[in-house]
Design a protein around this motif. Structure first.
Motif, PDB file in Angstrom:
ATOM      1  N   ASP A   1       0.813  -1.217   0.000  1.00  0.00           N
ATOM      2  CA  ASP A   1       0.000   0.000   0.000  1.00  0.00           C
ATOM      3  C   ASP A   1       0.841   1.258   0.000  1.00  0.00           C
ATOM      4  OD1 ASP A   1       0.921  -0.185   2.579  1.00  0.00           O
ATOM      5  OD2 ASP A   1      -1.038   0.070   3.544  1.00  0.00           O
ATOM      6  N   GLU A   2       2.134   1.138   0.320  1.00  0.00           N
ATOM      7  CA  GLU A   2       3.029   2.290   0.234  1.00  0.00           C
ATOM      8  C   GLU A   2       3.627   2.440  -1.162  1.00  0.00           C
ATOM      9  OE1 GLU A   2       6.741   1.662   2.617  1.00  0.00           O
ATOM     10  OE2 GLU A   2       5.798  -0.284   3.035  1.00  0.00           O
ATOM     11  N   LEU A   3       3.277   1.517  -2.067  1.00  0.00           N
ATOM     12  CA  LEU A   3       3.811   1.544  -3.438  1.00  0.00           C
ATOM     13  C   LEU A   3       2.775   2.023  -4.455  1.00  0.00           C
ATOM     14  CD1 LEU A   3       5.721  -1.878  -3.474  1.00  0.00           C
ATOM     15  CD2 LEU A   3       6.472   0.345  -2.580  1.00  0.00           C
ATOM     16  N   VAL A   4       1.501   1.673  -4.222  1.00  0.00           N
ATOM     17  CA  VAL A   4       0.441   2.023  -5.178  1.00  0.00           C
ATOM     18  C   VAL A   4      -0.834   2.425  -4.447  1.00  0.00           C
ATOM     19  CG1 VAL A   4       1.269   0.549  -7.075  1.00  0.00           C
ATOM     20  CG2 VAL A   4      -0.285  -0.406  -5.349  1.00  0.00           C
ATOM     21  N   GLN A   5      -1.648   3.223  -5.141  1.00  0.00           N
ATOM     22  CA  GLN A   5      -2.996   3.552  -4.685  1.00  0.00           C
ATOM     23  C   GLN A   5      -3.983   2.809  -5.572  1.00  0.00           C
ATOM     24  OE1 GLN A   5      -4.115   7.656  -5.134  1.00  0.00           O
ATOM     25  NE2 GLN A   5      -6.246   7.295  -4.530  1.00  0.00           N
ATOM     26  N   VAL A   6      -4.970   2.163  -4.976  1.00  0.00           N
ATOM     27  CA  VAL A   6      -5.970   1.411  -5.733  1.00  0.00           C
ATOM     28  C   VAL A   6      -7.063   2.359  -6.220  1.00  0.00           C
ATOM     29  CG1 VAL A   6      -7.727  -0.393  -5.629  1.00  0.00           C
ATOM     30  CG2 VAL A   6      -5.524  -0.737  -4.490  1.00  0.00           C
ATOM     31  N   LEU A   7      -7.313   2.323  -7.537  1.00  0.00           N
ATOM     32  CA  LEU A   7      -8.356   3.156  -8.144  1.00  0.00           C
ATOM     33  C   LEU A   7      -9.600   2.357  -8.503  1.00  0.00           C
ATOM     34  CD1 LEU A   7      -6.238   5.340 -10.611  1.00  0.00           C
ATOM     35  CD2 LEU A   7      -6.807   5.794  -8.226  1.00  0.00           C
ATOM     36  N   GLY A   8      -9.445   1.038  -8.609  1.00  0.00           N
ATOM     37  CA  GLY A   8     -10.576   0.213  -8.982  1.00  0.00           C
ATOM     38  C   GLY A   8     -10.191  -1.251  -9.041  1.00  0.00           C
ATOM     39  N   THR A   9     -11.175  -2.088  -9.339  1.00  0.00           N
ATOM     40  CA  THR A   9     -10.939  -3.529  -9.446  1.00  0.00           C
ATOM     41  C   THR A   9     -11.513  -4.070 -10.747  1.00  0.00           C
ATOM     42  OG1 THR A   9     -13.008  -4.033  -8.281  1.00  0.00           O
ATOM     43  CG2 THR A   9     -10.993  -3.871  -6.946  1.00  0.00           C
ATOM     44  N   PHE A  10     -10.995  -5.214 -11.152  1.00  0.00           N
ATOM     45  CA  PHE A  10     -11.511  -5.950 -12.316  1.00  0.00           C
ATOM     46  C   PHE A  10     -11.837  -7.359 -11.854  1.00  0.00           C
ATOM     47  CE2 PHE A  10     -10.881  -9.083 -15.628  1.00  0.00           C
ATOM     48  CZ  PHE A  10     -11.638  -8.584 -16.674  1.00  0.00           C
ATOM     49  N   THR A  11     -13.075  -7.786 -12.043  1.00  0.00           N
ATOM     50  CA  THR A  11     -13.499  -9.131 -11.649  1.00  0.00           C
ATOM     51  C   THR A  11     -13.741  -9.976 -12.901  1.00  0.00           C
ATOM     52  OG1 THR A  11     -14.571  -8.246  -9.667  1.00  0.00           O
ATOM     53  CG2 THR A  11     -15.201 -10.471 -10.354  1.00  0.00           C
ATOM     54  N   PRO A  12     -12.936 -11.051 -13.113  1.00  0.00           N
ATOM     55  CA  PRO A  12     -13.099 -11.893 -14.309  1.00  0.00           C
ATOM     56  C   PRO A  12     -14.450 -12.615 -14.306  1.00  0.00           C
ATOM     57  CG  PRO A  12     -11.005 -12.328 -13.192  1.00  0.00           C
ATOM     58  CD  PRO A  12     -11.841 -11.500 -12.263  1.00  0.00           C
ATOM     59  N   LYS A  13     -15.034 -12.757 -15.500  1.00  0.00           N
ATOM     60  CA  LYS A  13     -16.290 -13.484 -15.655  1.00  0.00           C
ATOM     61  C   LYS A  13     -16.222 -14.553 -16.740  1.00  0.00           C
ATOM     62  CE  LYS A  13     -18.662 -11.640 -12.366  1.00  0.00           C
ATOM     63  NZ  LYS A  13     -19.065 -12.497 -11.214  1.00  0.00           N
ATOM     64  N   ILE A  14     -15.604 -14.236 -17.884  1.00  0.00           N
ATOM     65  CA  ILE A  14     -15.449 -15.196 -18.975  1.00  0.00           C
ATOM     66  C   ILE A  14     -13.987 -15.161 -19.396  1.00  0.00           C
ATOM     67  CG2 ILE A  14     -16.301 -16.007 -21.198  1.00  0.00           C
ATOM     68  CD1 ILE A  14     -18.672 -14.069 -20.819  1.00  0.00           C
ATOM     69  N   VAL A  15     -13.291 -16.270 -19.207  1.00  0.00           N
ATOM     70  CA  VAL A  15     -11.838 -16.311 -19.370  1.00  0.00           C
ATOM     71  C   VAL A  15     -11.456 -17.250 -20.525  1.00  0.00           C
ATOM     72  CG1 VAL A  15      -9.633 -16.822 -18.243  1.00  0.00           C
ATOM     73  CG2 VAL A  15     -11.566 -15.958 -16.887  1.00  0.00           C
ATOM     74  N   ARG A  16     -10.593 -16.759 -21.395  1.00  0.00           N
ATOM     75  CA  ARG A  16     -10.054 -17.602 -22.484  1.00  0.00           C
ATOM     76  C   ARG A  16      -8.560 -17.756 -22.268  1.00  0.00           C
ATOM     77  NH1 ARG A  16      -9.548 -18.637 -28.291  1.00  0.00           N
ATOM     78  NH2 ARG A  16      -8.350 -20.550 -28.091  1.00  0.00           N
ATOM     79  N   MET A  17      -8.081 -19.002 -22.270  1.00  0.00           N
ATOM     80  CA  MET A  17      -6.652 -19.318 -22.150  1.00  0.00           C
ATOM     81  C   MET A  17      -6.283 -20.378 -23.176  1.00  0.00           C
ATOM     82  SD  MET A  17      -6.213 -19.409 -17.981  1.00  0.00           S
ATOM     83  CE  MET A  17      -4.530 -18.799 -17.994  1.00  0.00           C
ATOM     84  N   ASP A  18      -4.995 -20.694 -23.236  1.00  0.00           N
ATOM     85  CA  ASP A  18      -4.550 -21.750 -24.152  1.00  0.00           C
ATOM     86  C   ASP A  18      -5.133 -23.087 -23.701  1.00  0.00           C
ATOM     87  OD1 ASP A  18      -3.237 -22.872 -26.258  1.00  0.00           O
ATOM     88  OD2 ASP A  18      -1.290 -22.993 -25.248  1.00  0.00           O
ATOM     89  N   LYS A  19      -5.284 -24.012 -24.621  1.00  0.00           N
ATOM     90  CA  LYS A  19      -5.879 -25.321 -24.305  1.00  0.00           C
ATOM     91  C   LYS A  19      -4.921 -26.172 -23.496  1.00  0.00           C
ATOM     92  CE  LYS A  19      -8.556 -25.153 -28.571  1.00  0.00           C
ATOM     93  NZ  LYS A  19      -8.759 -25.707 -29.928  1.00  0.00           N
TER      94      LYS A  19
END
Length: 463
Positions: free
Chosen positions: A445-463
């Motif tokens: 918390d001394e390195l960055v300030q949080v401005l928002g979040t991202f919550t994954p819902k549909i994820v594509r990755m390699d097979k």
């Protein structure tokens, strides 16, 4: 034929009997072995007669450098004392990762270092390691996947858009994102990066250009992904077009593909030959930026970083077109790269291997896992971390341990319980393979300030 040319031919011509002959033979074998011996000898004679005229030449520049400033190849010893450093979240980091940082801090070129709270062991620098050096670049301090980066597109579309559209968005990810060694887009995109001089002037890059063109807009394997999710903006900025609130967003994670991997392999080999080190630190061999190879790697590394950005840009362009909306906000950052920066008043090369740039006011994305949020952050420019932060939650289980202890069915059940859909993916990317992202964020918390979040819902990755 050129491949029959020997060191005796060069010595007979007048080449000094030192490492310059080996350099010349290496360059000839690598780039000119199919040409006639007579032609190569004629060019070599011109280089010998006036080496200054060939400084910077793609093939003969390294030979000219050796003729003007012969370098003795000798084993480099480590310093007895470490350069200054700081570790964030020490209790969350394995001992091997710490030892790897300690070794790196003893390099004669090391100025300062840091370890992020998501750190774990790797090759050369640990993942999550940051190292400032004096006019030297360490290929394995950058990493194999040069320019591996995050890219987030936030659309002026409410987060509720996802409800009832899972099937549609899943199909878009399947159709417009490509992964791994074999998948490429049927309709290729052109890009100005392929007109860069480096692709024409540096023989290695010239040989990789066609492959890079084919792979543009694709993602690698492992932990690389493209995913739809919901952004919750807790803060807004004057340069953003969006107020606080929930929005549809697209997040991607990938790097410079085969281009970066081949650059890393080639210049790591050159570094280990020019800068022999004790066995336990041989992956930390560096290239002096005043040398031909050092300058060439710097150009190649920056090209790979720009290529990685071009890949993300193509992915996001395709997806935005498919959903019929332009991003209102784009946030992106490298986390496998080296930058020229001022550290404690001295101009240095700052390597961030699995670490996010966090200069004052600099935006970045720190992902969690498939079932944990990622964080949109603004850097605080803390000099103790060399203006850096973690690049994710960090692994707590190795890929091998995941494969031997986690069942795919258990992973899919966990994702289902969290309302996350997965296309592709393997157990080595299971949520339980990662540290608790909330713990990691609390430790920086001394390195960055949080401005928002991202919550994954549909994820594509390699097979």
């Amino acid at each position: 034929m050129g491949n029959k040319l020997s060191g005796k031919d060069l010595i007979k011509m007048g080449f000094p009997q030192n490492n310059t002959v080996n350099i010349a033979l290496g360059q000839i074998h690598r780039y000119r072995k199919r040409e006639k011996k007579e032609r190569i000898l004629q060019e070599a004679k011109e280089v010998l007669r006036s080496p200054k005229d060939f400084m910077g030449d793609a093939i003969w520049g390294k030979v000219a450098e050796g003729l003007i400033q012969p370098v003795e190849i000798r084993l480099r010893q480590l310093n007895s004392n470490r350069a200054p450093f700081c570790i964030f979240g020490e209790n969350e980091i394995d001992e091997l990762a710490k030892r790897q940082l300690y070794d790196a801090l003893k390099l004669p070129v090391s100025i300062k270092g840091a370890l992020m709270p998501d750190a774990h062991s790797g090759y050369g620098l640990p993942i999550g390691g940051v190292l400032a050096t004096d006019n030297a670049v360490i290929p394995y301090g950058v990493g194999v996947d040069i320019g591996c980066r995050m890219s987030l597109s936030i659309f002026d579309i409410p987060g509720s858009y996802l409800k009832g559209r899972t099937y549609q968005l899943r199909n878009l990810l399947s159709e417009h994102s490509k992964f791994g060694m074999n998948e490429t887009h049927k309709v290729k995109s052109d890009h100005e990066i392929f007109e860069r001089a480096a692709f024409k002037d540096i023989p290695l890059l010239k040989s990789l250009r066609d492959k890079a063109y084919r792979q543009l807009g694709t993602s690698g394997g492992g932990n690389h992904f493209v995913e739809f999710g919901i952004v919750q903006l807790q803060e807004s900025r004057a340069d953003w077009k969006l107020p606080k609130g929930e929005y549809l967003a697209l997040l991607s994670h990938s790097g410079s593909r085969g281009l970066g991997a081949n650059i890393a392999k080639h210049y790591t080999y050159l570094a280990t030959k020019q800068c022999p080190l004790p066995r336990q630190v041989q992956h930390l061999a560096w290239l002096d930026l005043n040398t031909h190879d050092g300058q060439e790697y710097w150009l190649a590394m920056n090209l790979a970083g720009d290529y990685a950005k071009a890949c993300h840009d193509d992915i996001h362009r395709r997806m935005a077109k498919a959903i019929g909306s332009r991003p209102a906000v784009i946030i992106e950052n490298h986390h496998n790269f080296a930058w020229e920066e001022v550290v404690d008043g001295k101009r240095c090369i700052v390597h961030r291997k699995g670490a996010t740039p966090a200069g004052k006011g600099v935006l970045g994305i720190i992902p969690g896992s498939m079932t944990a949020p990622g964080f949109i952050v603004e850097g605080k420019g803390n000099p103790l971390s060399l203006a850096s932060a973690s690049h994710g939650a960090g692994r707590v289980l190795s890929r091998g341990a995941c494969k031997s202890t986690i069942k795919k069915s258990d992973m899919l059940k966990t994702l289902e319980n969290q309302g996350v859909e997965l296309i592709g993916g393997a157990v080595d990317e299971a949520p339980m393979a990662y540290k608790n992202i909330h713990t990691v964020m609390a430790l920086q918390d001394e390195l960055v300030q949080v401005l928002g979040t991202f919550t994954p819902k549909i994820v594509r990755m390699d097979k």
